[in-house]
Write a protein that holds these residues in place. Sequence first.
Motif, PDB file in Angstrom:
ATOM      1  N   GLU A  97       0.914  -1.266   0.089  1.00  0.00           N
ATOM      2  CA  GLU A  97      -0.062   0.012   0.104  1.00  0.00           C
ATOM      3  C   GLU A  97       0.822   1.211   0.163  1.00  0.00           C
ATOM      4  N   GLN A  98       1.788   1.021   0.760  1.00  0.00           N
ATOM      5  CA  GLN A  98       2.865   2.249   1.027  1.00  0.00           C
ATOM      6  C   GLN A  98       3.586   2.665  -0.327  1.00  0.00           C
ATOM      7  N   ILE A  99       4.055   1.345  -1.093  1.00  0.00           N
ATOM      8  CA  ILE A  99       4.635   1.180  -2.266  1.00  0.00           C
ATOM      9  C   ILE A  99       3.804   2.182  -3.186  1.00  0.00           C
ATOM     10  N   GLN A 100       2.420   1.839  -3.346  1.00  0.00           N
ATOM     11  CA  GLN A 100       1.513   2.315  -4.188  1.00  0.00           C
ATOM     12  C   GLN A 100       1.272   3.708  -4.187  1.00  0.00           C
TER      13      GLN A 100
ATOM     14  N   GLY B 202      15.164  18.001 -19.561  1.00  0.00           N
ATOM     15  CA  GLY B 202      14.595  16.773 -19.803  1.00  0.00           C
ATOM     16  C   GLY B 202      15.422  15.549 -19.232  1.00  0.00           C
ATOM     17  N   LYS B 203      16.633  15.445 -19.748  1.00  0.00           N
ATOM     18  CA  LYS B 203      17.506  14.396 -19.498  1.00  0.00           C
ATOM     19  C   LYS B 203      17.827  14.271 -18.027  1.00  0.00           C
ATOM     20  N   VAL B 204      17.860  15.356 -17.153  1.00  0.00           N
ATOM     21  CA  VAL B 204      18.085  15.278 -15.960  1.00  0.00           C
ATOM     22  C   VAL B 204      16.896  14.628 -15.171  1.00  0.00           C
ATOM     23  N   ALA B 205      15.659  14.980 -15.565  1.00  0.00           N
ATOM     24  CA  ALA B 205      14.420  14.543 -15.139  1.00  0.00           C
ATOM     25  C   ALA B 205      14.178  12.880 -15.646  1.00  0.00           C
ATOM     26  N   ASN B 206      14.674  12.731 -16.831  1.00  0.00           N
ATOM     27  CA  ASN B 206      14.553  11.307 -16.971  1.00  0.00           C
ATOM     28  C   ASN B 206      15.617  10.343 -16.263  1.00  0.00           C
ATOM     29  N   ASP B 207      16.797  10.868 -16.022  1.00  0.00           N
ATOM     30  CA  ASP B 207      17.630  10.254 -15.226  1.00  0.00           C
ATOM     31  C   ASP B 207      17.054   9.857 -13.723  1.00  0.00           C
ATOM     32  N   ILE B 208      16.612  11.046 -13.211  1.00  0.00           N
ATOM     33  CA  ILE B 208      15.945  10.711 -11.835  1.00  0.00           C
ATOM     34  C   ILE B 208      14.864   9.719 -11.995  1.00  0.00           C
ATOM     35  N   LYS B 209      13.971   9.796 -13.078  1.00  0.00           N
ATOM     36  CA  LYS B 209      12.868   8.830 -13.403  1.00  0.00           C
ATOM     37  C   LYS B 209      13.569   7.253 -13.262  1.00  0.00           C
ATOM     38  N   VAL B 210      14.560   7.334 -13.903  1.00  0.00           N
ATOM     39  CA  VAL B 210      14.933   5.776 -14.151  1.00  0.00           C
ATOM     40  C   VAL B 210      15.535   5.333 -12.772  1.00  0.00           C
ATOM     41  N   THR B 211      16.444   6.244 -12.292  1.00  0.00           N
ATOM     42  CA  THR B 211      16.868   6.041 -10.904  1.00  0.00           C
ATOM     43  C   THR B 211      15.748   5.569  -9.724  1.00  0.00           C
ATOM     44  N   LEU B 212      14.833   6.410  -9.935  1.00  0.00           N
ATOM     45  CA  LEU B 212      13.706   6.058  -8.871  1.00  0.00           C
ATOM     46  C   LEU B 212      12.898   4.683  -9.319  1.00  0.00           C
ATOM     47  N   GLU B 213      12.672   4.331 -10.447  1.00  0.00           N
ATOM     48  CA  GLU B 213      12.348   3.124 -10.869  1.00  0.00           C
ATOM     49  C   GLU B 213      13.015   2.151 -10.631  1.00  0.00           C
ATOM     50  N   ALA B 214      14.278   2.140 -10.652  1.00  0.00           N
ATOM     51  CA  ALA B 214      15.148   1.145 -10.370  1.00  0.00           C
ATOM     52  C   ALA B 214      14.962   0.744  -8.744  1.00  0.00           C
ATOM     53  N   GLU B 215      15.271   1.929  -7.953  1.00  0.00           N
ATOM     54  CA  GLU B 215      14.972   1.710  -6.676  1.00  0.00           C
ATOM     55  C   GLU B 215      13.691   1.348  -6.143  1.00  0.00           C
ATOM     56  N   LEU B 216      12.683   1.751  -6.689  1.00  0.00           N
ATOM     57  CA  LEU B 216      11.475   1.190  -6.434  1.00  0.00           C
ATOM     58  C   LEU B 216      11.306  -0.417  -6.568  1.00  0.00           C
ATOM     59  N   GLN B 217      12.051  -0.813  -7.667  1.00  0.00           N
ATOM     60  CA  GLN B 217      11.896  -2.126  -7.971  1.00  0.00           C
ATOM     61  C   GLN B 217      12.916  -3.035  -6.750  1.00  0.00           C
TER      62      GLN B 217
ATOM     63  N   ARG C 134      13.260  -2.084  -3.766  1.00  0.00           N
ATOM     64  CA  ARG C 134      12.507  -1.634  -2.637  1.00  0.00           C
ATOM     65  C   ARG C 134      11.431  -2.988  -2.537  1.00  0.00           C
ATOM     66  N   GLN C 135      10.687  -3.037  -3.919  1.00  0.00           N
ATOM     67  CA  GLN C 135       9.450  -4.079  -3.750  1.00  0.00           C
ATOM     68  C   GLN C 135      10.099  -5.528  -3.312  1.00  0.00           C
ATOM     69  N   GLU C 136      11.370  -5.709  -4.096  1.00  0.00           N
ATOM     70  CA  GLU C 136      11.881  -7.106  -3.903  1.00  0.00           C
ATOM     71  C   GLU C 136      12.365  -7.254  -2.444  1.00  0.00           C
TER      72      GLU C 136
ATOM     73  N   ILE D 261      10.842  -5.955   0.189  1.00  0.00           N
ATOM     74  CA  ILE D 261       9.738  -6.087   1.094  1.00  0.00           C
ATOM     75  C   ILE D 261       9.085  -7.252   0.898  1.00  0.00           C
ATOM     76  N   ALA D 262       9.155  -7.822  -0.193  1.00  0.00           N
ATOM     77  CA  ALA D 262       8.577  -9.104  -0.680  1.00  0.00           C
ATOM     78  C   ALA D 262       9.406 -10.338   0.344  1.00  0.00           C
ATOM     79  N   GLN D 263      10.745  -9.943   0.117  1.00  0.00           N
ATOM     80  CA  GLN D 263      11.500 -10.964   0.692  1.00  0.00           C
ATOM     81  C   GLN D 263      11.528 -11.134   2.125  1.00  0.00           C
ATOM     82  N   ALA D 264      11.196  -9.772   2.971  1.00  0.00           N
ATOM     83  CA  ALA D 264      11.086  -9.509   4.247  1.00  0.00           C
ATOM     84  C   ALA D 264       9.729 -10.456   4.793  1.00  0.00           C
ATOM     85  N   ALA D 265       8.709 -10.422   3.702  1.00  0.00           N
ATOM     86  CA  ALA D 265       7.421 -11.020   4.119  1.00  0.00           C
ATOM     87  C   ALA D 265       7.634 -12.475   3.996  1.00  0.00           C
ATOM     88  N   LEU D 266       8.199 -12.851   3.208  1.00  0.00           N
ATOM     89  CA  LEU D 266       8.551 -14.316   3.090  1.00  0.00           C
ATOM     90  C   LEU D 266       9.041 -14.966   4.307  1.00  0.00           C
TER      91      LEU D 266
END
Length: 384
Positions: free
Chosen positions: A66-69, A101-116, A118-120, A122-127
């Motif tokens: 929920e917090q991730i979403q 635009g490039k700065v923004a895109n880099d930030i987006k890519v960074t955040l998406e990678a960190e999101l993934q 973090r999700q992993e 959390i799943a690992q911790a739940a398991l």
Amino acid sequence: MGGTTEYAGNFVPGDECVVSFFDSFVLTKQEGSIHMGNTTREDIVQQLEQVLREAQTTLAQANNSEQIQAWHSEYLGRKGQLTGILRNLGSLAPEERPQVGKVANDIKVTLEAELQARQEAIAQAALEAMRRAESVDITLPGRPQTPGKLHITTRTLRDIYMIFAEMGFQIYESPEVETDEYNFQLLNMPPGHPARDMWDTFYTTTPGLLLRTHTSPGQVHAMRQYAPEPIRVIVPGKVYRYEQVTARSESMFNQVEGLAIGKHVTFSDLKGVLMNYANQMYGEGRVARFRKSYFPFTEPSVEMDIDCVICNGKGCPICKYSGWLEILGAGMVHPLVLQYNGYDPGEFSGFAFGMGPERMALQKYGIDDIRYFYSNDARMLERV
Ligand SMILES: [Zn+2]
């Protein structure tokens, strides 16, 4: 929410909010975009970096889906902060736009990678948590399986069956729901007979149909089925009495009745059979006494007592300090009962007896309350 209220820390979900670090930007519900004042490329880049830092901090604190979403829609979503900033690139000079635009895109890519990542995590911790919660310690000793045993009533009934089987008695089963005729009339108790008061009866809503108050109607069934052949049967089963339930009386209990009919059956035969039974059931060398009694279906009728098996006749609470235990009622089958059920009383005679397995178990095991038998308390079963 509205106006220019400032929020510290996490973002508050909602279409209309003001975020503290965009001093000069106001995100409004109506327009859905950020209005910029006289901002420069540097300002935008600085703000993008600030969003990145804040997003990273918030992401590190997210612990469930929920917090991730919520985090995703706050920073990367269609109405998220990053998109909000990029929408205003148009206010910059055309040559500045690709750089920002490039700065923004880099930030987006960074955040998406960190999101993934973090999700992993959390799943690992739940398991891991689930594994710990459901883990089995295979070094613990196993739980012992108790084999269980038969109910004391069943055991007593089987003892009785065995003893009488050796004397040639067959088991005869008959219905628990009976007619007035079989429960009373054919046993020499016509309607209005005072002896009927000896049994408080459960009547059904069908006239003439009742729950049997004793197993004696089974004797009637046996006689009518076998007459004029000789009979040697025992009739076990549950009987029902409309009585107050106390330590000494239940509304449902078992009875075993016996019946022998033949051409030369005497009271001596009855005594011999019952003495043999008492010696096998309670131990050899029992002393017995017969007291005269009354039953409408036998004549003469007796009660049989044996010397108390707990105190050997010295006196104890089980025998109420009399030294005697009453174990059954018996008698010679009444000529009218023989006649009603197919036997010529001039030619045939017979004896009958009846006993209560629960009462016998009470005496034998020193149990002080008959209600224990059917109260489903396992401690009682473990005790005996
Ligand atoms: Zn006693």
